[in-house]
Design a protein around this motif. Structure first.
Motif, PDB file in Angstrom:
ATOM      1  N   ASN A 192       6.344   0.020   6.319  1.00  0.00           N
ATOM      2  CA  ASN A 192       6.741  -1.086   5.450  1.00  0.00           C
ATOM      3  C   ASN A 192       5.831  -2.287   5.624  1.00  0.00           C
ATOM      4  O   ASN A 192       6.189  -3.407   5.292  1.00  0.00           O
ATOM      5  N   ASP A 193       4.616  -2.081   6.160  1.00  0.00           N
ATOM      6  CA  ASP A 193       3.760  -3.229   6.449  1.00  0.00           C
ATOM      7  C   ASP A 193       2.968  -3.703   5.239  1.00  0.00           C
ATOM      8  O   ASP A 193       2.467  -4.821   5.208  1.00  0.00           O
ATOM      9  N   GLY A 194       2.856  -2.863   4.223  1.00  0.00           N
ATOM     10  CA  GLY A 194       2.189  -3.275   3.000  1.00  0.00           C
ATOM     11  C   GLY A 194       0.685  -3.455   3.122  1.00  0.00           C
ATOM     12  O   GLY A 194       0.056  -3.982   2.220  1.00  0.00           O
ATOM     13  N   GLY A 195       0.087  -3.009   4.224  1.00  0.00           N
ATOM     14  CA  GLY A 195      -1.338  -3.208   4.449  1.00  0.00           C
ATOM     15  C   GLY A 195      -2.176  -2.009   4.048  1.00  0.00           C
ATOM     16  O   GLY A 195      -1.691  -1.011   3.515  1.00  0.00           O
ATOM     17  N   GLY A 196      -3.469  -2.111   4.372  1.00  0.00           N
ATOM     18  CA  GLY A 196      -4.395  -1.038   4.017  1.00  0.00           C
ATOM     19  C   GLY A 196      -4.073   0.267   4.702  1.00  0.00           C
ATOM     20  O   GLY A 196      -4.266   1.344   4.132  1.00  0.00           O
ATOM     21  N   GLY A 197      -3.569   0.193   5.943  1.00  0.00           N
ATOM     22  CA  GLY A 197      -3.211   1.419   6.649  1.00  0.00           C
ATOM     23  C   GLY A 197      -2.112   2.191   5.946  1.00  0.00           C
ATOM     24  O   GLY A 197      -2.151   3.423   5.865  1.00  0.00           O
ATOM     25  N   GLU A 198      -1.131   1.464   5.427  1.00  0.00           N
ATOM     26  CA  GLU A 198      -0.055   2.148   4.712  1.00  0.00           C
ATOM     27  C   GLU A 198      -0.571   2.775   3.426  1.00  0.00           C
ATOM     28  O   GLU A 198      -0.147   3.857   3.023  1.00  0.00           O
ATOM     29  N   ARG A 199      -1.507   2.098   2.788  1.00  0.00           N
ATOM     30  CA  ARG A 199      -2.091   2.660   1.570  1.00  0.00           C
ATOM     31  C   ARG A 199      -2.843   3.958   1.880  1.00  0.00           C
ATOM     32  O   ARG A 199      -2.746   4.944   1.144  1.00  0.00           O
ATOM     33  N   VAL A 200      -3.584   3.965   2.977  1.00  0.00           N
ATOM     34  CA  VAL A 200      -4.275   5.194   3.383  1.00  0.00           C
ATOM     35  C   VAL A 200      -3.257   6.295   3.640  1.00  0.00           C
ATOM     36  O   VAL A 200      -3.474   7.454   3.293  1.00  0.00           O
ATOM     37  N   LEU A 201      -2.136   5.920   4.269  1.00  0.00           N
ATOM     38  CA  LEU A 201      -1.089   6.906   4.555  1.00  0.00           C
ATOM     39  C   LEU A 201      -0.676   7.636   3.288  1.00  0.00           C
ATOM     40  O   LEU A 201      -0.689   8.872   3.231  1.00  0.00           O
ATOM     41  N   TRP A 202      -0.302   6.886   2.251  1.00  0.00           N
ATOM     42  CA  TRP A 202       0.216   7.542   1.041  1.00  0.00           C
ATOM     43  C   TRP A 202      -0.871   8.283   0.282  1.00  0.00           C
ATOM     44  O   TRP A 202      -0.618   9.346  -0.289  1.00  0.00           O
ATOM     45  N   CYS A 203      -2.079   7.746   0.284  1.00  0.00           N
ATOM     46  CA  CYS A 203      -3.165   8.477  -0.377  1.00  0.00           C
ATOM     47  C   CYS A 203      -3.489   9.764   0.375  1.00  0.00           C
ATOM     48  O   CYS A 203      -3.768  10.799  -0.239  1.00  0.00           O
ATOM     49  N   ALA A 204      -3.441   9.718   1.714  1.00  0.00           N
ATOM     50  CA  ALA A 204      -3.714  10.914   2.505  1.00  0.00           C
ATOM     51  C   ALA A 204      -2.611  11.950   2.315  1.00  0.00           C
ATOM     52  O   ALA A 204      -2.875  13.154   2.202  1.00  0.00           O
ATOM     53  N   VAL A 205      -1.361  11.503   2.278  1.00  0.00           N
ATOM     54  CA  VAL A 205      -0.235  12.426   2.049  1.00  0.00           C
ATOM     55  C   VAL A 205      -0.394  13.096   0.690  1.00  0.00           C
ATOM     56  O   VAL A 205      -0.239  14.322   0.558  1.00  0.00           O
ATOM     57  N   LYS A 206      -0.706  12.306  -0.323  1.00  0.00           N
ATOM     58  CA  LYS A 206      -0.872  12.877  -1.657  1.00  0.00           C
ATOM     59  C   LYS A 206      -2.022  13.874  -1.692  1.00  0.00           C
ATOM     60  O   LYS A 206      -1.924  14.939  -2.314  1.00  0.00           O
ATOM     61  N   ALA A 207      -3.130  13.550  -1.010  1.00  0.00           N
ATOM     62  CA  ALA A 207      -4.284  14.446  -0.989  1.00  0.00           C
ATOM     63  C   ALA A 207      -3.927  15.781  -0.339  1.00  0.00           C
ATOM     64  O   ALA A 207      -4.327  16.851  -0.828  1.00  0.00           O
ATOM     65  N   ILE A 208      -3.185  15.736   0.759  1.00  0.00           N
ATOM     66  CA  ILE A 208      -2.765  16.972   1.425  1.00  0.00           C
ATOM     67  C   ILE A 208      -1.823  17.761   0.537  1.00  0.00           C
ATOM     68  O   ILE A 208      -1.914  18.993   0.435  1.00  0.00           O
ATOM     69  N   GLN A 209      -0.903  17.083  -0.136  1.00  0.00           N
ATOM     70  CA  GLN A 209       0.031  17.775  -1.028  1.00  0.00           C
ATOM     71  C   GLN A 209      -0.697  18.468  -2.168  1.00  0.00           C
ATOM     72  O   GLN A 209      -0.318  19.569  -2.582  1.00  0.00           O
ATOM     73  N   GLU A 210      -1.746  17.838  -2.676  1.00  0.00           N
ATOM     74  CA  GLU A 210      -2.516  18.459  -3.748  1.00  0.00           C
ATOM     75  C   GLU A 210      -3.361  19.620  -3.224  1.00  0.00           C
ATOM     76  O   GLU A 210      -3.510  20.634  -3.912  1.00  0.00           O
ATOM     77  N   GLU A 211      -3.895  19.460  -2.014  1.00  0.00           N
ATOM     78  CA  GLU A 211      -4.784  20.474  -1.464  1.00  0.00           C
ATOM     79  C   GLU A 211      -4.024  21.680  -0.936  1.00  0.00           C
ATOM     80  O   GLU A 211      -4.444  22.821  -1.107  1.00  0.00           O
ATOM     81  N   GLN A 212      -2.899  21.438  -0.259  1.00  0.00           N
ATOM     82  CA  GLN A 212      -2.088  22.515   0.341  1.00  0.00           C
ATOM     83  C   GLN A 212      -0.610  22.268   0.035  1.00  0.00           C
ATOM     84  O   GLN A 212       0.127  21.745   0.872  1.00  0.00           O
ATOM     85  N   PRO A 213      -0.124  22.613  -1.165  1.00  0.00           N
ATOM     86  CA  PRO A 213       1.266  22.337  -1.548  1.00  0.00           C
ATOM     87  C   PRO A 213       2.300  23.008  -0.647  1.00  0.00           C
ATOM     88  O   PRO A 213       3.448  22.565  -0.590  1.00  0.00           O
ATOM     89  N   ASP A 214       1.900  24.067   0.053  1.00  0.00           N
ATOM     90  CA  ASP A 214       2.858  24.772   0.902  1.00  0.00           C
ATOM     91  C   ASP A 214       3.035  24.121   2.267  1.00  0.00           C
ATOM     92  O   ASP A 214       3.922  24.521   3.040  1.00  0.00           O
ATOM     93  N   LEU A 215       2.233  23.114   2.590  1.00  0.00           N
ATOM     94  CA  LEU A 215       2.349  22.428   3.872  1.00  0.00           C
ATOM     95  C   LEU A 215       3.351  21.286   3.779  1.00  0.00           C
ATOM     96  O   LEU A 215       3.306  20.483   2.847  1.00  0.00           O
ATOM     97  N   ASP A 216       4.257  21.223   4.748  1.00  0.00           N
ATOM     98  CA  ASP A 216       5.156  20.075   4.824  1.00  0.00           C
ATOM     99  C   ASP A 216       4.392  18.868   5.354  1.00  0.00           C
ATOM    100  O   ASP A 216       3.559  18.993   6.258  1.00  0.00           O
ATOM    101  N   CYS A 217       4.675  17.712   4.800  1.00  0.00           N
ATOM    102  CA  CYS A 217       4.091  16.470   5.289  1.00  0.00           C
ATOM    103  C   CYS A 217       5.167  15.686   6.032  1.00  0.00           C
ATOM    104  O   CYS A 217       6.231  15.405   5.468  1.00  0.00           O
ATOM    105  N   ILE A 218       4.888  15.360   7.280  1.00  0.00           N
ATOM    106  CA  ILE A 218       5.841  14.671   8.139  1.00  0.00           C
ATOM    107  C   ILE A 218       5.321  13.262   8.404  1.00  0.00           C
ATOM    108  O   ILE A 218       4.168  13.087   8.799  1.00  0.00           O
ATOM    109  N   VAL A 219       6.168  12.265   8.204  1.00  0.00           N
ATOM    110  CA  VAL A 219       5.789  10.881   8.475  1.00  0.00           C
ATOM    111  C   VAL A 219       6.591  10.377   9.661  1.00  0.00           C
ATOM    112  O   VAL A 219       7.826  10.370   9.635  1.00  0.00           O
TER     113      VAL A 219
END
Length: 446
Positions: free
Chosen positions: A50-77
């Protein structure tokens, strides 16, 4: 030494040894259990979702990238925000950053986050936080051990812990997996990459990728909630009341006070007849300490007698709330009205807010170090794209230079800055990130 004192020392050492052995046993049990129960999933260590910074933005972009690349992988935060849920995180990724996840990530709540907070360590803060990150990552991996592990928050000391638990996507030297240098490149840490001798010895061949910025090249048209209209934000800005914007979390290293002092000095040097500028602080508060910093900044504005020229926006959404469009000021609109954007963190690894300024058409005034100096505020086709500064006087001079620029020259510089910003687009990040992780994910799935 008497016999009694000798026996007493022996007893103390025996007790210490027993406790030490017990701790080692517990640790070994946790590690062995974690290795045995390791799940085919990707874990993202980011205690502040909930920090609203660049790190959090990287988090969601990285999660989305993994979901697109490997839809069968669970993403854990892994998060220390106890109110975070899969659905709320999906909504937050869209509301704050415009990142639409394919499906909700799973959430593992952490309860030891205080050990990485600066207020826990009045002295030796960075050392304490680094050690605390080891403890916090241990809690995270003890609760859920993924096959792949990313530390999006930037605590390098969590990697040895992840390796102990057998996580695949962690290494320091020559393993064919994602290592610290890849993460440094993906997060845009050219300053770290170029200066760290250990990283310089890498031969992994992973290409440099940069931290993604908002898709703010697009403005919302008549409807304030339509974020992705096909109209570009105009480079022309109001000249009767020029605005300078500062987008950053209200954290000490962001040096907001320096910006305010420089703004005060610049106002004192404005020529007669020049329009009086305004300074807008836009940022998020993670905790009580950040709230206090924000209040101190407001008090400083009063002390400098510029409170009428300064505005503060806390926790601004990426998009306007549908029922409160005037209360939740749209970040895109704020950026689209600014003639300049100011950044003053020393040795910022990248400086995503600087790219946002440039993409929105605001002339950047950034610190003359690390990411902004090495990667961002560089000439584009021979055209200057912004200004670099280091102290109050230099920042004040840069502010005056922007205010005094003829409109034709300002538009020319803004256009060059926007062109350079396109090198750091979200689409580019996805492409480079996927290219980096694809070999590891494919190899481990065979």
């Amino acid at each position: 030494m008497t016999l009694a004192s000798m026996l007493w020392r022996i007893l103390i050492w025996a007790l210490i040894s027993a406790v030490f052995v017990r701790i080692l046993k517990l640790l070994s049990v946790a590690v062995i259990g974690g290795r045995r129960n390791r799940k085919r999933a990707v874990g993202f260590f980011h205690p502040y979702t909930n920090d609203g910074g660049g790190g959090e933005r990287v988090l969601w972009c990285a999660v989305k990238a993994i979901q697109e690349e490997q839809p069968d992988l669970d993403c854990i935060v892994y998060t220390g925000d106890h109110d975070a849920s899969p659905d709320s995180l999906v909504a937050r990724a869209v509301d704050r950053f415009g990142v639409k996840l394919l499906y909700p990530p799973k959430v593992v709540h952490l309860y030891k986050r205080k050990w990485i907070e600066e207020t826990t360590y009045p002295r030796f803060t960075m050392i304490g936080q680094s050690m605390g990150s080891v403890y916090l990552s241990w809690e995270a991996l003890s609760k859920f051990t993924p096959l792949y592990y990313f530390d999006i928050s930037g605590y390098a000391f969590t990697y040895p812990v992840a390796r102990m638990f057998g996580c695949k996507v962690v290494c320091y030297t020559h393993y064919p997996t994602i290592s610290l240098d890849m993460l440094s490149r993906v997060r845009g840490r050219s300053s770290t990459y170029n200066n760290d001798a250990l990283i310089a010895r890498r031969t992994s061949g992973l290409q440099k990728s940069y931290l993604p910025f908002f898709n703010i090249l697009r403005s919302s048209s008549a409807n304030p909630n339509q974020l992705h209209s096909q109209q570009l934000l105009p480079l022309g800005r109001p000249v009767e009341s020029p605005t300078i914007i500062s987008v950053a979390q209200f954290r000490p290293e962001k040096a907001h006070a320096l910006q305010l002092e420089a703004f005060s000095v610049a106002i004192g040097k404005i020529d007669d007849g020049m329009p009086r500028p305004r300074l807008q602080f836009v940022g998020s508060c993670r905790n009580k300490a950040d709230e206090e910093r924000l209040q101190n900044l407001k008090n400083l504005a009063i002390d400098l007698k510029v409170e009428e020229d300064v505005e503060f926006y806390k926790n601004v959404m990426y998009r306007s709330a549908p029922f409160f469009p005037l209360y939740h000021r749209d970040l895109v609109r704020l950026l689209g009205s600014a003639v300049a954007g100011i950044h003053s963190m020393i040795d910022e690894h990248f400086g995503i807010c600087v790219v946002e300024y440039m993409a929105a058409g605001a002339i950047p005034i950034a610190h003359n170090s690390a990411g902004p100096k090495m990667d961002i505020v560089l000439e584009e086709d021979g055209q200057k794209t912004g200004f670099l500064a280091q102290n109050v006087e230099e920042y004040a001079d840069a502010i005056l230079k922007v205010l005094k620029l003829p409109e034709k020259e300002r538009l020319k510089m803004a256009a060059a800055a926007r062109s350079r910003a396109s090198r750091f687009s979200e689409e580019r990040f996805y492409e480079d990130f996927k290219a980096a992780v694809r070999p590891i994910l494919c190899k481990s799935s065979q």
